[in-house]
Enzyme design. Structure first.
Site, PDB file in Angstrom:
ATOM      1  N   HIS A  22      -6.375  -4.008   6.620  1.00 46.29           N
ATOM      2  CA  HIS A  22      -5.376  -4.704   5.812  1.00 46.29           C
ATOM      3  C   HIS A  22      -4.314  -5.380   6.677  1.00 46.29           C
ATOM      4  O   HIS A  22      -3.366  -5.952   6.141  1.00 46.29           O
ATOM      5  CB  HIS A  22      -4.698  -3.725   4.853  1.00 46.29           C
ATOM      6  N   TYR A  52       0.820  -1.205   0.000  1.00 45.42           N
ATOM      7  CA  TYR A  52       0.000   0.000   0.000  1.00 45.42           C
ATOM      8  C   TYR A  52       0.861   1.265   0.000  1.00 45.42           C
ATOM      9  O   TYR A  52       0.450   2.316  -0.488  1.00 45.42           O
ATOM     10  CB  TYR A  52      -0.964  -0.014   1.187  1.00 45.42           C
TER      11      TYR A  52
END
Length: 716
Positions: A399, A232
């Site tokens: 996440h 990310y």
């Protein structure tokens, strides 16, 4: 003021034009983009699809439209090909004619929908790239065309983000980065400074509660690390660098590249420096196993840092590995520098400790790197940071993985001890719409899916996001002054109730052994009886063991939950004093040699159980199982030999380490002995003391034998 394109000036475009047809990195990038754009224009033309299913045709067409508009904008300025200008103009006009009447799309999850995409994140990206393209042709349009595009497309789109979805615009999060960058770049493109100010300083204008400056100040640790991990993190580099470049050109007084001690450089380097030697990014939290430094964000960051900061030799090496540069004046500078070098060594960011958390006080990760005289790289990564969750943004978008003290090892050009990564079908619409698969939660996030100890077959922190977010690890020691004998250690406390865990990893080059040994001492501290599972995730073919095992003719899962339900139990064997498991992966052999206390068990497993839709990759693992109170897993990973089937070559298929003996462990130290096949014995010790005492002198006695040394670890 004369209107100027956002990211590339007319003068810079002329300089880039010089590389057309040349065999430079920039020349190759231009040739590739021209071929790509010409093919897309010929095949698709001007098409604005309506709504469709997530990850489906319509989604990808909108995505490809903005990608190719962005390419066309820069190529128009560089090549002066009028067809590229017309393509952007016609496509933007086509969107402007339908956008005001489009209803909001249907959200497939908890994300808010846009008018053309299922989530606003994608619409932010569309607006950012389309705005860059628009700025490249703005000077060629008449007033009527500008008015249509700006009022009926960009302004409506921007208003949706800052008004309709104002409650999400100021979120400090990687989605928030795309929102402010998209709105800010759009504001510059349509000359709306009010939009730019909201993007820069937040809706309240305080640079704290939201906005790009707040994102840069709060999102990353002092070492530039982003809590969700490299996957990310690399996604955040694109909006950071694109918006920063626009700010520097339109408002240089902001001093964006110097903001927060040059955080843009720091955070870009943080992504690059965690990469494995082959350029892939380690899977920390939800992560793709195929993501590498060729990602667009890292590619842009490599060129931008070379142009805006230092002409770092590692950036030259990065570009040589990527064989690509950003089509931008910074990319030309980097391309020119690469062209001047006769040879460029592979990038080597060295060993490092990277802190986690906005203040750098929530653990982190340590990396040990060793490069031998043959330029062969060994890398070991130990993870003990905060839970990689964006729970603050939305509870459904967690996440984070539950894998404190996870270890990954890379050498011989491949990941030897590896992480599964995420469970997701990205942009493959027939399979779950490109979303995370159910097994991402039921297996990939679970502790058993990682290379770290599982206590009582449960997942760390009870698989509870809020609980996990309240905890993080701590650095125990990190010492790299001797490249041939490096060490790192981390501690996590109460990830399992009543159990503290300490993992110490040494990378040691030993005379007579070709590759560095990875000595892994995993200590569990508790007053209660527990069952400990130490999973080892690898790839390749099992070659041999030094113990007997029973293969199961009828398969069953290893357990009912916590990820065990997805592991077929293939075989199991009892061990007394230790175990050796050897496997072949690629052209190299690997042996994990382990100690055992009061007997134990080794279980061979493979993913795929309770997976009716065949979502999980079929991958092997074996589990070292022990029972007891406080316990020390003493393991050595040895890489040895060479295998080449095409020439029928197999050399050193059996390693030099025969067994590992745990001599003792207490609050002061752990001491282990490696027995080699030639009769040699190598003794290693690590400090278990904290509060700075790990750097002091140590003295322990186990089984009547005394051991003394100074420092956090030693070979005795």
């Amino acid at each position: 003021m004369t209107y100027k394109p956002l990211l590339i000036s007319f003068e810079e475009a002329a300089l880039l034009r010089e590389d057309l047809g040349k065999d430079t990195l920039m020349g190759k990038a231009l040739a590739r983009d021209i071929e790509k754009l010409e093919a897309y224009m010929a095949e698709v033309g001007i098409e604005v699809p309506g709504h469709g299913e997530g990850g489906g045709y319509e989604h990808n067409r909108h995505k490809q439209n903005y990608i190719h508009m962005d390419i066309a904008g820069r190529l128009f300025l560089i090549t002066e090909n009028q067809a590229y200008r017309d393509y952007i103009r016609n496509l933007l006009v086509a969107y402007a004619k339908v956008y005001p009447s489009l209803e909001l799309n249907v959200s497939l999850d908890s994300n808010h929908p846009g008018r053309i995409f299922h989530q606003t994140l994608n619409e932010n990206m569309w607006m950012l790239y389309a705005s860059c393209a628009y700025s490249c042709i703005h000077h060629t349009l008449n007033d009527e065309e500008r008015k249509l595009i700006e009022n009926d497309l960009f302004q409506i789109m921007a208003d949706m983000f800052v008004d309709t979805y104002a409650h999400d615009f100021d979120i400090i999060h990687n989605h928030g980065l795309w929102a402010v960058a998209g709105v800010g770049i759009c504001g510059y493109a349509i000359q709306n400074q009010a939009l730019v100010d909201k993007a820069l300083y937040g809706l309240k204008g305080d640079s704290v509660s939201g906005g790009f400056l707040a994102q840069l100040s709060q999102l990353f640790s002092p070492d530039g690390y982003y809590m969700e991990g490299p996957y990310y993190h690399r996604f955040s580099l694109r909006p950071i660098h694109l918006f920063a470049e626009a700010i520097e050109r339109r408002q240089p007084e902001v001093g964006i590249f110097a903001h927060k001690d040059s955080v843009i450089k720091t955070t870009t380097y943080a992504v690059m420096s965690t990469a494995f030697p082959d350029g892939t990014l380690p899977a920390l939290n939800d992560s793709s196993k195929t993501m590498d430094i060729n990602d667009e964000g890292v590619l842009i960051g490599t060129s931008a840092c070379f142009g805006r900061y230092d002409e770092d030799a590692n950036l030259l090496a990065m570009a040589a590995h990527q064989q690509d540069v950003w089509v931008h004046i910074s990319g030309k500078k980097l391309s020119d520098a690469v062209a001047k070098e006769a040879s460029i060594p592979a990038f080597n960011w060295g060993s490092l400790f990277v802190t986690d958390g906005p203040n750098g006080d929530k653990g982190g990760l340590t990396i040990l790197r060793h490069r031998d005289t043959n330029n062969e790289d060994t890398m070991a990564l130990l993870w003990f940071g905060q839970h990689g969750s964006d729970h603050q943004y939305h509870s459904a978008l967690d996440h984070g993985h539950y894998d404190g003290l996870h270890l990954s090892v890379f050498n011989k050009g491949q990941e030897a001890l590896h992480d599964y990564g995420f469970g997701r079908w990205v942009n493959i619409e027939p399979k779950f719409g490109g979303r995370y698969i159910p097994e991402n939660k039921s297996y990939c996030k679970q502790t058993i899916a990682h290379n770290t100890v599982v206590v009582d077959r449960k997942t760390q922190n009870e698989f509870n996001t809020a609980l996990a977010e309240s905890r993080y690890g701590e650095l125990h020691f990190f010492k790299t002054d001797n490249a041939e004998f490096q060490g790192m250690s981390g501690i996590v406390r109460e990830y399992y109730q009543g159990v503290d865990m300490q993992r110490s990893v040494l990378v040691a080059k030993v005379d007579g052994i070709e590759n560095p040994l990875v000595i892994d001492l995993y200590r569990l501290i508790t007053e209660d009886e527990h069952e400990y599972d130490f999973p080892v995730h690898h790839k390749g073919q099992i070659i041999r063991t030094d113990f007997d095992y029973d293969a199961n003719t009828s398969l069953k899962a290893m357990g009912p939950d916590n990820g065990y339900q997805h592991l077929w139990q293939l075989a199991q064997g009892k061990v007394q004093n230790g175990s050796l498991v050897s496997w072949l992966h690629g052209n190299a052999y690997y042996s994990l040699v382990s100690s055992a206390t009061n007997g134990g068990e080794v279980i061979f497993a493979r993913t795929g159980a309770n997976d009716p839709d065949f979502n999980l990759r079929s991958e092997p693992a074996f589990v070292l199982r022990q029972k007891g109170k406080s316990h020390l897993f003493a393991n050595v990973l040895e890489t040895h030999g060479y295998f080449n089937e095409s020439i029928e070559a197999s050399v050193d298929a059996r390693g030099k380490v025969a067994s590992v003996e745990a001599l003792g462990m207490d609050a002061v130290a752990s001491v282990v002995r490696l027995h080699l096949i030639d009769g040699q014995a190598l003794t290693f010790a690590v400090s278990n003391q904290t509060a700075g005492k790990q750097d002091e002198a140590h003295s322990v006695t186990f089984n009547g034998e005394a051991y003394s040394w100074e420092g956090p670890y030693a070979q005795l």
